[in-house]
Design a protein around this motif. Sequence first.
Motif, mmCIF file in Angstrom:
data_model
loop_
_atom_site.group_PDB
_atom_site.id
_atom_site.type_symbol
_atom_site.label_atom_id
_atom_site.label_comp_id
_atom_site.label_asym_id
_atom_site.label_seq_id
_atom_site.Cartn_x
_atom_site.Cartn_y
_atom_site.Cartn_z
ATOM 1 N N HIS A 106 -1.810 -12.372 -3.273
ATOM 2 C CA HIS A 106 -0.436 -11.992 -2.925
ATOM 3 C C HIS A 106 0.454 -13.239 -2.899
ATOM 4 N N LYS A 108 1.659 -13.311 3.179
ATOM 5 C CA LYS A 108 0.519 -12.481 2.790
ATOM 6 C C LYS A 108 -0.602 -13.266 2.095
ATOM 7 N N ARG A 165 6.928 -8.370 0.653
ATOM 8 C CA ARG A 165 5.713 -8.424 1.449
ATOM 9 C C ARG A 165 4.886 -7.144 1.308
ATOM 10 N N ALA A 166 5.279 -6.255 0.415
ATOM 11 C CA ALA A 166 4.602 -4.958 0.279
ATOM 12 C C ALA A 166 3.099 -5.133 0.133
ATOM 13 N N ARG A 167 2.347 -4.259 0.786
ATOM 14 C CA ARG A 167 0.889 -4.371 0.785
ATOM 15 C C ARG A 167 0.291 -4.027 -0.580
ATOM 16 N N GLY A 168 0.892 -3.086 -1.301
ATOM 17 C CA GLY A 168 0.400 -2.700 -2.619
ATOM 18 C C GLY A 168 1.509 -2.146 -3.472
ATOM 19 N N LEU A 196 5.807 -5.328 -6.437
ATOM 20 C CA LEU A 196 6.258 -6.366 -5.500
ATOM 21 C C LEU A 196 7.626 -6.918 -5.865
ATOM 22 N N ASN A 239 0.927 -5.301 -7.277
ATOM 23 C CA ASN A 239 -0.230 -5.593 -6.439
ATOM 24 C C ASN A 239 -1.266 -4.473 -6.554
ATOM 25 N N PHE A 246 -4.152 -4.723 -5.061
ATOM 26 C CA PHE A 246 -4.980 -4.979 -3.883
ATOM 27 C C PHE A 246 -6.025 -6.059 -4.136
#
Length: 313
Positions: A212, A217, A259-262, A265, A288, A290
Amino acid sequence: MAKNKILSSRNEADINRRIERVLKDLGNPEPPLRLDQVRELLKIDFGYYSASDPGLLQETVHRFRKGGHDFKLKAQKLIQVVKKFDLRALFIPAHNRILLDKDEPTPKHRWNEAHEVAHSLFPWHEGAMLGDDKDTLVPSCHDELEGEANFGAGRLLFLQDRFTQEALALERTIDSVKFLAQKFGNTNTSTFWRCVETWGQETPIVGLITGHPHPDKRASDFDPAKPCKHFIQSRAFAAHFSKIPETDTFDQVADYCTRARGGPLGSDRVQLTDDNGDYHIFEFETFNFFHSVLTLGIYVERKPTFVAISAGA
């Protein structure tokens, strides 16, 4: 260095001829390619080991001997080679056998296996497999062999020109990468690599495979001096932008990423400098998945140069 190796056109042509013969002997199959059929055609034995469990390597050798094979390579030698080169798969030429590290994530097994199949198809690689030859241990030689095996694995798994034709008919986007990955039965990461190579023969294209990018992250072991797992240059990109440090490009990606987790981006227009010092604009998008973050950068145009003219001129 995370940058990929660009092979000579002559070398690529030789590898293509060998892969073409395999696919032809298989009847030019439809995607996804079945690697068990490839192994059957090439009479390659197959098994697993564990880099974290030396006992499993010893057991593998023992089972191989019991099967009637004259297995002269000692388990201790295998353990030393696996540890020395941090291997995730290996090909043993004397016994035409591929071993995969069972501890690797299952999605990576397909690529690792194809990589070793490619090694098996190139006679000039045999002296480097499991050896400590003074020439094959030179980093430049190792990188050359691995680059050839990667290219061969890609051409095999993606059925050579079948993938090329379908990729060129699609938009150059991450969504197209995901579509092609599903159709050809390969990971998004390996498909992404092939797309950069295919789309970027004439147009400069760069691909980043990273963790990331957002500072909040990043992994605890993030190294700012080596931020990319892979920095993929297309042939056209390497011809004109070979001096670009991966750190500079990664920093520009980090500037626009959320900052999105998945998922997506972000995207932006990024300025890169060519080998002559001129500025150019690329369209970047980052996604992303993951397990890894993929960034695709496609050339747009040379940045306009403005010349100031005084009022009295």
